[in-house]
Design a protein around this motif. Structure first.
Motif, short mmCIF file in Angstrom:
data_model
loop_
_atom_site.label_atom_id
_atom_site.label_comp_id
_atom_site.label_asym_id
_atom_site.label_seq_id
_atom_site.Cartn_x
_atom_site.Cartn_y
_atom_site.Cartn_z
N LEU A 10 0.83 -1.20 0.00
CA LEU A 10 0.00 0.00 0.00
C LEU A 10 0.87 1.26 0.00
N THR A 11 1.95 1.23 0.75
CA THR A 11 2.89 2.35 0.73
C THR A 11 3.43 2.56 -0.68
N GLY A 12 3.85 1.47 -1.33
CA GLY A 12 4.38 1.56 -2.69
C GLY A 12 3.35 2.09 -3.67
N LEU A 13 2.09 1.67 -3.51
CA LEU A 13 1.02 2.14 -4.40
C LEU A 13 0.82 3.65 -4.25
N LEU A 14 0.78 4.13 -3.01
CA LEU A 14 0.60 5.56 -2.76
C LEU A 14 1.76 6.37 -3.34
N VAL A 15 2.98 5.89 -3.13
CA VAL A 15 4.16 6.58 -3.65
C VAL A 15 4.13 6.62 -5.18
N SER A 16 3.77 5.51 -5.80
CA SER A 16 3.70 5.46 -7.27
C SER A 16 2.68 6.45 -7.81
N ILE A 17 1.51 6.52 -7.16
CA ILE A 17 0.46 7.45 -7.60
C ILE A 17 0.95 8.89 -7.49
N VAL A 18 1.59 9.22 -6.36
CA VAL A 18 2.08 10.59 -6.16
C VAL A 18 3.15 10.94 -7.20
N LEU A 19 4.10 10.04 -7.43
CA LEU A 19 5.16 10.33 -8.40
C LEU A 19 4.59 10.48 -9.81
N ILE A 231 16.93 0.00 -6.62
CA ILE A 231 16.52 1.06 -5.70
C ILE A 231 15.14 1.60 -6.01
N CYS A 232 14.85 1.91 -7.29
CA CYS A 232 13.52 2.41 -7.65
C CYS A 232 12.44 1.39 -7.32
N ARG A 233 12.72 0.14 -7.59
CA ARG A 233 11.75 -0.91 -7.29
C ARG A 233 11.50 -1.01 -5.79
N ASN A 234 12.55 -0.82 -5.01
CA ASN A 234 12.38 -0.81 -3.55
C ASN A 234 11.40 0.27 -3.12
N LEU A 235 11.52 1.46 -3.72
CA LEU A 235 10.64 2.57 -3.33
C LEU A 235 9.19 2.27 -3.68
N GLY A 238 7.59 -0.32 -1.52
CA GLY A 238 7.56 -0.06 -0.08
C GLY A 238 8.68 -0.72 0.68
N ARG A 239 9.81 -1.01 -0.01
CA ARG A 239 10.91 -1.71 0.66
C ARG A 239 12.16 -0.85 0.83
N LEU A 240 12.04 0.45 0.59
CA LEU A 240 13.19 1.34 0.76
C LEU A 240 13.23 1.81 2.21
N ASP A 241 14.32 1.51 2.90
CA ASP A 241 14.40 1.77 4.34
C ASP A 241 15.05 3.11 4.68
#
Length: 307
Positions: A10-19, A231-235, A238-241
């Motif tokens: 869900l974090t990754g989905l939100l970040v992708s939508i914003v970007l 790295i981009c895939r991590n973001l 939702g796996r970028l720490d």
């Protein structure tokens, strides 16, 4: 930082939508204003164009805040938002552009980009509208067939840098010319542990045009921590720490400004200077990764010893 409270997907989905929304919205507006600037080259249009570009930078900051629980930016020295800077950095990922553009302390970050990117909708067209230089590498065989290609990047760089005189700017150059990968590192037989070989030309040309206007050199290192190597895939998963940016504000010495294209002695000394900076950066990255490894091993040992 929602990553602490939401599942990774869900974090990754939100970040992708914003970007995605960020680049569509501001990329379109920047392009339209860039075209308008060609027709009406007034300060008011240029000022509005930079405000739209700032909107894109702010959107990137929001996306990183949503997707990464730890963002650390260490600036050693003082910056002036109304100043001019030349920023050099290692290049780990496409995300580097998002990270550097999101640093609010930097005046109008503008990038040296590969020529192929100017055809990418919203991103390349927006960069064109902002007058960013596109670098087109010419092979020896291409140069032999068409000698007119010699010096093409030089003129492009100089023309773009002259345009930057009218608005406080941070010119950003990824000195390696391409993203770091293990394969590229082996193919180059790079003498550095965590870096590719530096390319000095773009920096030298920017200094030749704007050397006296630059307030400082920003020697920058970017480091990521995450579950995977991409790295981009991590973001977006939702796996970028963590993201760590270390920036050293350094004076630009007089001997760094000269005719790189025609003065062989200056070219040799300038390349050596950049190589020395790269050796220092590599030592910094080695130290950082060793500390991370030591911390990880200490944590593992504690878990084993805990009854």
């Amino acid at each position: 930082m929602l990553k602490k409270f939401l599942p990774n997907w869900l974090t990754g989905l939100l970040v992708s939508i914003v970007l995605f929304a960020n680049v569509i919205l501001w990329g379109t507006l920047v392009l339209l204003l860039g075209v308008l600037k060609l027709v009406l080259p007034f300060k008011a249009v240029s000022h509005t164009l930079h405000l739209a570009y700032k909107g894109w930078c702010n959107g990137n900051r929001l996306a990183l805040w949503l997707g990464c629980p730890s963002i650390e930016v260490n600036i050693q020295g003082s910056l002036n938002r109304k100043g001019w800077y030349l920023l050099i950095s290692n290049h780990m990922s496409w995300l580097d552009i998002v990270v550097l553009s999101a640093i609010d302390a930097l005046p109008a970050p503008k990038f040296f980009l590969k020529d192929e990117l100017k055809y990418v909708p919203f991103i390349g067209t927006g960069a064109w509208a902002m007058g960013m230089p596109f670098m087109k590498r010419v092979s020896k065989s291409q140069l032999a067939k068409n000698p007119k290609l010699k010096g093409l990047d030089v003129e492009r760089t100089k023309r773009s840098c002259r345009d930057f005189r009218n608005h406080p700017t941070t010119i950003i150059n990824f000195v390696e010319g391409t993203r770091f990968t293990t394969q590229k590192h082996h193919r180059q037989n790079s003498p550095f542990t965590h870096l590719l070989k530096p390319k000095a030309g773009g920096i030298a040309f920017a200094l030749e045009v704007l050397g006296e206007q630059f307030d400082a050199l920003l020697n920058t290192s970017i480091i990521y921590q995450g579950e995977g190597e991409h790295i981009c895939r991590n973001l977006i998963c939702g796996r970028l720490d963590a993201i760590k940016v270390d920036m050293q504000v350094q004076a630009i010495a007089a001997q760094m400004i000269g005719d790189y294209q025609h003065d062989r002695d200056f070219r040799t000394s300038f390349q050596q200077h950049i190589n020395d900076l790269w050796l220092q950066k590599d030592a910094q990255l080695i130290s950082y990764h060793q500390t991370q490894q030591d911390n990880y091993m200490a944590t593992m040992n504690e878990e084993v010893e805990t009854p």
